[in-house]
Design a protein around this motif. Structure first.
Motif, mmCIF file in Angstrom:
data_model
loop_
_atom_site.group_PDB
_atom_site.id
_atom_site.type_symbol
_atom_site.label_atom_id
_atom_site.label_comp_id
_atom_site.label_asym_id
_atom_site.label_seq_id
_atom_site.Cartn_x
_atom_site.Cartn_y
_atom_site.Cartn_z
ATOM 1 N N SER A 229 0.817 -1.219 0.000
ATOM 2 C CA SER A 229 0.000 0.000 0.000
ATOM 3 C C SER A 229 0.846 1.262 0.000
ATOM 4 N N GLY A 230 2.069 1.191 0.559
ATOM 5 C CA GLY A 230 2.930 2.367 0.571
ATOM 6 C C GLY A 230 3.242 2.860 -0.824
ATOM 7 N N LEU A 231 3.426 1.941 -1.767
ATOM 8 C CA LEU A 231 3.678 2.351 -3.153
ATOM 9 C C LEU A 231 2.447 2.988 -3.774
ATOM 10 N N LEU A 232 1.279 2.482 -3.402
ATOM 11 C CA LEU A 232 0.050 3.053 -3.957
ATOM 12 C C LEU A 232 -0.129 4.490 -3.483
ATOM 13 N N VAL A 233 0.220 4.741 -2.233
ATOM 14 C CA VAL A 233 0.139 6.104 -1.703
ATOM 15 C C VAL A 233 1.047 7.032 -2.512
ATOM 16 N N GLU A 234 2.170 6.509 -2.985
ATOM 17 C CA GLU A 234 3.142 7.322 -3.713
ATOM 18 C C GLU A 234 2.824 7.451 -5.201
ATOM 19 N N GLY A 235 1.737 6.830 -5.649
ATOM 20 C CA GLY A 235 1.326 7.017 -7.037
ATOM 21 C C GLY A 235 1.373 5.785 -7.904
ATOM 22 N N ALA A 236 1.827 4.656 -7.362
ATOM 23 C CA ALA A 236 1.802 3.425 -8.152
ATOM 24 C C ALA A 236 0.362 2.969 -8.347
ATOM 25 N N SER A 237 0.150 2.145 -9.359
ATOM 26 C CA SER A 237 -1.162 1.558 -9.607
ATOM 27 C C SER A 237 -1.168 0.121 -9.099
ATOM 28 N N SER A 238 -2.357 -0.463 -8.992
ATOM 29 C CA SER A 238 -2.451 -1.826 -8.482
ATOM 30 C C SER A 238 -3.365 -2.655 -9.373
ATOM 31 N N LEU A 239 -3.071 -3.930 -9.428
ATOM 32 C CA LEU A 239 -3.910 -4.913 -10.108
ATOM 33 C C LEU A 239 -4.002 -6.112 -9.182
ATOM 34 N N ALA A 240 -5.189 -6.350 -8.636
ATOM 35 C CA ALA A 240 -5.380 -7.463 -7.704
ATOM 36 C C ALA A 240 -5.828 -8.691 -8.484
ATOM 37 N N LEU A 241 -5.063 -9.754 -8.391
ATOM 38 C CA LEU A 241 -5.427 -11.014 -9.031
ATOM 39 C C LEU A 241 -6.232 -11.858 -8.058
ATOM 40 N N ARG A 242 -7.389 -12.282 -8.507
ATOM 41 C CA ARG A 242 -8.257 -13.133 -7.701
ATOM 42 C C ARG A 242 -8.265 -14.538 -8.289
ATOM 43 N N PRO A 243 -8.680 -15.518 -7.525
ATOM 44 C CA PRO A 243 -8.825 -16.868 -8.086
ATOM 45 C C PRO A 243 -9.746 -16.861 -9.301
ATOM 46 N N LEU A 244 -9.575 -17.827 -10.152
ATOM 47 C CA LEU A 244 -10.342 -17.905 -11.388
ATOM 48 C C LEU A 244 -11.779 -18.339 -11.133
ATOM 49 N N GLU B 268 -9.388 -11.557 2.824
ATOM 50 C CA GLU B 268 -9.908 -10.498 1.960
ATOM 51 C C GLU B 268 -11.119 -9.867 2.629
ATOM 52 N N GLY B 269 -11.307 -8.588 2.404
ATOM 53 C CA GLY B 269 -12.459 -7.903 2.965
ATOM 54 C C GLY B 269 -13.703 -8.171 2.149
ATOM 55 N N VAL B 270 -14.802 -8.437 2.827
ATOM 56 C CA VAL B 270 -16.062 -8.664 2.121
ATOM 57 C C VAL B 270 -17.048 -7.530 2.356
ATOM 58 N N ARG B 271 -16.874 -6.812 3.433
ATOM 59 C CA ARG B 271 -17.655 -5.619 3.746
ATOM 60 C C ARG B 271 -16.975 -4.960 4.939
ATOM 61 N N PRO B 272 -17.373 -3.755 5.341
ATOM 62 C CA PRO B 272 -16.699 -3.118 6.476
ATOM 63 C C PRO B 272 -16.711 -4.007 7.716
ATOM 64 N N HIS B 273 -15.543 -4.148 8.337
ATOM 65 C CA HIS B 273 -15.365 -4.905 9.584
ATOM 66 C C HIS B 273 -15.645 -6.398 9.412
ATOM 67 N N ARG B 274 -15.537 -6.878 8.186
ATOM 68 C CA ARG B 274 -15.822 -8.296 7.945
ATOM 69 C C ARG B 274 -14.848 -8.835 6.900
ATOM 70 N N PHE B 275 -14.322 -10.035 7.167
ATOM 71 C CA PHE B 275 -13.282 -10.614 6.334
ATOM 72 C C PHE B 275 -13.613 -12.078 6.053
ATOM 73 N N ARG B 276 -12.872 -12.649 5.097
ATOM 74 C CA ARG B 276 -13.054 -14.065 4.811
ATOM 75 C C ARG B 276 -11.732 -14.684 4.379
ATOM 76 N N PHE B 277 -11.623 -15.989 4.578
ATOM 77 C CA PHE B 277 -10.536 -16.788 4.045
ATOM 78 C C PHE B 277 -10.920 -17.337 2.674
ATOM 79 N N HIS B 278 -9.956 -17.448 1.771
ATOM 80 C CA HIS B 278 -10.121 -18.342 0.631
ATOM 81 C C HIS B 278 -10.181 -19.767 1.191
ATOM 82 N N ASP B 279 -10.909 -20.643 0.510
ATOM 83 C CA ASP B 279 -11.116 -21.988 1.042
ATOM 84 C C ASP B 279 -9.805 -22.705 1.330
ATOM 85 N N LEU B 280 -8.828 -22.604 0.426
ATOM 86 C CA LEU B 280 -7.562 -23.300 0.642
ATOM 87 C C LEU B 280 -6.730 -22.638 1.730
#
Length: 720
Positions: A223-238, A377-389
Motif C-alpha cells: 500500500s505504501g507504493l500506492l500512496v506514492e502514485g503506483a497503480s495496483s492490479l489485484a489477481l483473484r482466483p479464477l 480479503e475484505g467482504v464488507r466493512p469490519h468483515r473478512f473471509r478466508f479463501h477456502d484453501l
C-alpha cells in the motif's frame, strides 16, 4: 580517482622514475589497463581518494565486451492463462509508448499461488519489443530477509547488465540508484520485480525514461507504493469457466474429450480457482490411467488432507502458503492459525477477537496486516473471509502448532459466542415468552442489543457460520450446543424458508437428542424437521418424523411437547386439504396450551384453527377466533403473531367479499413483516393485498413483490 604521493617537506616535485627491468629502463605495462595505473620505482606512502561517478557523470563503456540491451524476462511455458482481462488491464495501464510522459509502476498482488508471476512475465514477454532500453528481471525471494543488502546486490546486477563496468559501480545503495536512473534515461526500460514484500525494495528500481514500466508482483498489497502514485492490479482466483480451461490445458486431447464435466467442475471447485492448485490437478489428470477425474475428485474431497495432496513434482500449495505465513511476525502467525479454528470462512472483527483472545481493536489491526499479506480479503466493512484453501492451511497450522487444550478452549469460546448471538436474536424476534426447552447459554451476548430487524440481519449475515458451528459442535460431541442452536434458529429457518440449512441442522439435532437421551429435545428436533419436509411437500418423511416425535413427547410427560407435535400434525392435514382432521389436531393443541396457561401458544392455535376454517368456507367463525387471538398477541406485544392473524383476517374478509375490510389488515401485515425482515410473510400478505386491490393496486406493490421473489431465487443454498 586522484593519486598524490606524500613527499618530505621541502622536497621538490620530480618526474617519475622509469621502471628498470633486466637492467633496462622501460615505460610499458603488460596487458590492457582498466582505470588508473601507478608507475614508480619507489613509493614511501600513498593517499588514494575514490570519487564515485555521479548521476550526471558519463559512464565509460566496457571495452571488454560488446554490450547489448538486456533481455532477462523468462519466456512463458504455456499460452493458456485464462487471464485475458488481467492482461488487457496491464495493456491499458502501460498505454502506447508514444504517449508516455513518465515511467509507470504497477503492483500485481494476490494470494500465494494465484498466478502473479505467470501473468506479469507473460505480458512482459509479449511486449518485450517496445522496451528498447532493455528488460530486467529479478526474483526477490532469493534475497528474502536481507533488506537493503538485497537491493544493493540486485541493483549492481542490473547496472552490470546495462553495460556499466564493475569497477565503477558505486558500493552504496544511493549511488547505485542514482547511476541506475542515469543509465535508464534515454530509452524505455521494463523492470520486473518478482515477489517483493516491501515498498522499499521497489523504489530504487524506477527507470528515468518515459515509457518505462515497472511490474512488481507481491503477496502483499504494498500500500505504501500506492500512496506514492503506483497503480495496483489485484489477481483473484479464477471463476469456474476460466478454472476449467486452465485445468484441462495440460490434458492431452484424447484424454480431454473423455473427461466427465461434472467431475472436472468439482475438481475446479475443490481447487478454489487457485491457478497453482489447478495446474497441479491438471498434471494429475494428464496421467489418465492413474488419475481418472472421478478418482481425483474423491482424492481431493478430504478437507483434512487436500492441501498435502495438492502437490506434484516439487510444486505444492501448502509450501507457498507456508512461505507467506513464515514471514509474518510471530504474534500474527498465532492470530492466523487461531482464525483457522473459526467454524466458517467469513468472520467479523468481533468473532476474530473471540477466537484469538485479543481485544477487538488489536484484532482489527491484526486483520489489517493479514489483509495486506493477502491472507484474508475484505467482504464488507469490519468483515473478512478466508479463501477456502487458505482456511484449510490456517486450520492445518493450528492443528500442528496450537496445543490441544488451547484449541478446545478456542472452540468453546466461539461456540458460546454464536449461541449467545443466536439466542439473543431469537428473543428479539419472537419474544422472551416463547417456550424454550433448552437451557439458555451461559454466556451473555456481548454485542449490541438487537431489534427485530437487526436480529434478522445478523442471522442472515452469520447464516453459514451458524450452520458450521452446529457441525463443529457435533464433531466435538457438544450435544447441548447443537440442541440450543437449533432451537434458537428455528424462527430464522422457518421464517426465511431456508430448507437446506433447516433440514441439515435438525438432522444433526435429532442425533444429538438421541445421544443425550433428552426426550423433549428429541420431540422438538423431529417436529421442526418435519415442518421443513411439510413445506417441501415431502409428506412421507414428515409423517415419519411426526410419529416418532409424538411417541417421544408422550414418553417425556411434557404437555407442551405434545402440543407442538399436534400443531404440526394439523399443518400436515391442512396442507393435504383434509380440513376436519386438521381442525381436530389444532383444537387438541389449543386445549393443551390453555391447560398450561401458555398465552402465546394459545394465540397461535387460534390462528391455525381460524386459517383452516377460512379454507373450509367458515369465515364468520374464523373471525371470532382471530379477534380473540389478536387480543392476546397485542397484550403480549407479539407483532409477528399479530401479522399472521392480520393475514388470515384479510383472507376471511376477502372470502366474505369485503375487500375494503380486508385491505387494512393486509397492509398492516405487510408493513410489519417488512419491518421485521420476514420476507415469506411479507410475500403472503402482498399477494393477498394485490388480489384485494385489483386494478387499483399501485405499481410499487407489484415491484416490491417482484424484488422479494428475485431475492428468494438468489438465496444461495448453504446446507445440503
Amino acid at each position: 580517482m586522484s593519486i598524490e604521493p606524500i613527499r618530505p617537506a621541502g622536497e621538490a616535485r620530480r618526474g617519475p622514475r622509469p621502471h628498470r627491468a633486466h637492467g633496462r629502463s622501460t615505460n610499458h605495462l603488460p596487458g590492457p589497463v582498466l582505470g588508473a595505473a601507478i608507475q614508480a620505482s619507489r613509493v614511501d606512502a600513498l593517499v588514494v581518494t575514490m570519487t564515485p561517478p555521479t548521476a550526471s557523470a558519463p559512464v565509460p563503456p566496457d571495452p571488454a565486451q560488446h554490450w547489448l540491451p538486456p533481455r532477462q524476462v523468462p519466456a512463458p511455458f504455456r499460452e493458456v492463462l485464462a487471464r485475458e482481462r488481467e492482461l488487457l488491464a496491464i495493456d491499458e495501464f502501460a498505454g502506447p509508448p508514444a504517449r508516455a510522459h513518465r515511467p509507470k509502476v504497477l503492483v500485481v498482488s494476490g494470494m500465494s499461488g494465484v498466478g502473479k508471476t505467470t501473468v506479469t512475465t507473460h505480458w512482459a514477454w509479449s511486449n518485450r519489443s517496445r522496451f528498447t532500453g532493455g528488460q530486467l528481471f529479478s526474483d526477490l525471494s532469493h534475497y528474502r530477509g536481507r533488506g537493503a543488502v538485497a537491493t544493493v546486490e540486485v541493483l549492481g546486477g542490473f547496472l552490470h547488465a546495462l553495460g556499466v563496468p564493475a569497477q565503477v559501480i558505486p558500493p552504496d545503495l544511493a549511488g547505485r540508484a542514482a547511476l541506475f536512473r542515469s543509465r535508464t534515461a534515454d530509452a524505455p526500460v521494463l523492470v520486473v520485480l518478482d515477489d517483493a514484500d516491501q515498498a522499499a525494495q521497489v523504489r530504487p528500481f524506477v527507470p528515468s525514461a518515459p515509457g518505462s514500466v515497472v511490474l512488481v508482483t507481491s503477496s502483499h498489497r504494498l500500500s505504501g507504493l500506492l500512496v506514492e502514485g503506483a497503480s495496483s492490479l489485484a489477481l483473484r482466483p479464477l471463476d469456474a469457466e476460466a478454472g476449467y480451461r486452465l485445468l484441462v490445458d495440460q490434458v492431452p486431447d484424447e484424454v480431454r474429450r473423455s473427461l466427465p464435466r461434472p467431475d472436472v467442475d468439482a475438481v475446479v471447485d475443490l481447487c478454489g480457482g487457485l491457478p497453482l492448485a489447478l495446474r497441479i490437478a491438471g498434471a494429475r489428470l494428464a496421467e489418465a490411467t492413474n488419475w481418472p477425474a472421478r478418482t481425483l475428485r474423491k482424492y481431493l474431497s478430504d478437507d483434512k488432507h487436500r492441501l498435502s495432496r495438492l502437490a506434484v513434482g516439487g510444486h505444492a500449495v501448502r509450501h507457498v502458503f507456508d512461505t507467506t505465513v513464515d514471514n509474518l511476525h510471530p504474534r500474527l502467525r498465532t492470530f492466523y492459525r487461531r482464525l483457522g479454528l473459526h467454524p466458517g470462512p467469513e468472520f467479523s472483527v468481533a468473532a476474530a477477537a473471540t477466537v484469538s483472545g485479543l481485544s477487538e481493536s488489536d484484532s482489527a489491526e491484526a486483520l489489517d496486516h493479514l489483509f495486506e499479506a493477502n491472507l484474508v480479503e475484505g467482504v464488507r466493512p469490519h468483515r473478512f473471509r478466508f479463501h477456502d484453501l487458505v482456511r484449510l492451511h490456517a486450520r492445518a497450522v493450528a492443528d500442528q502448532d496450537e496445543p490441544a487444550a488451547e484449541q478446545e478452549s478456542i472452540l468453546d469460546r466461539i461456540t458460546s459466542w454464536y449461541l449467545a448471538g443466536a439466542r439473543a436474536a431469537d428473543v428479539a424476534v419472537v419474544g422472551a415468552d416463547r417456550w424454550r426447552s433448552c437451557a439458555a447459554p451461559s454466556a451473555t451476548w456481548p454485542g449490541p442489543a438487537f431489534t427485530p430487524a437487526t436480529a434478522v440481519r445478523w442471522w442472515e449475515t452469520e447464516r453459514r457460520n451458524l450452520l458450521e458451528t452446529i457441525r463443529t459442535a457435533e464433531d466435538r460431541g457438544d450435544d447441548q450446543a447443537v440442541l440450543a442452536l437449533c432451537e434458537a434458529l428455528w424462527p430464522f429457518y422457518h421464517g426465511h424458508k431456508l430448507h437446506s440449512d433447516w433440514i441439515e441442522a435438525h438432522r444433526v439435532g435429532v442425533r444429538s437428542a438421541l445421544r443425550s437421551g433428552d426426550l423433549v429435545a428429541e420431540t422438538r428436533m423431529r417436529n421442526q424437521l418435519a415442518r421443513a419436509y411439510l413445506e417441501l411437500r415431502q409428506f412421507d418423511q414428515a409423517d415419519a418424523e411426526l410419529e416418532a416425535a409424538l411417541a417421544a413427547a408422550e414418553r417425556s410427560g411434557e404437555p407442551r411437547a405434545a402440543a407442538v407435535v399436534r400443531e404440526s400434525r394439523g399443518v400436515a392435514f391442512r396442507d393435504r386439504g383434509e380440513w376436519p382432521h386438521a381442525a381436530v389436531e389444532f383444537e387438541e393443541s389449543l386445549r393443551i396450551n390453555e391447560g398450561v396457561a401458555d398465552e402465546r401458544g394459545t394465540a397461535l392455535q387460534l390462528y391455525h384453527l381460524a386459517d383452516v376454517l377460512v379454507r373450509a368456507g367458515e369465515p364468520e367463525r374464523a373471525i371470532e377466533l382471530l379477534t380473540r387471538a389478536a387480543g392476546i398477541a397485542e397484550r403480549l406485544g407479539d407483532d409477528m403473531t399479530t401479522a399472521r392473524v392480520d393475514i388470515v383476517l384479510g383472507a376471511a374478509y376477502q372470502e366474505l367479499d369485503l375487500p375494503s375490510a380486508a385491505r387494512p389488515f393486509l397492509e398492516r401485515a405487510a408493513a410489519t413483516a417488512r419491518e421485521r425482515g420476514q420476507r415469506a410473510k411479507e410475500v403472503e400478505a402482498l399477494r393477498r393485498l394485490l388480489v384485494v386491490l385489483g386494478e387499483t393496486a399501485p405499481a410499487a406493490l407489484t415491484e416490491r413483490l417482484t424484488q422479494l421473489a428475485d431475492a428468494a431465487e438468489r438465496e444461495p443454498p448453504v446446507g445440503c
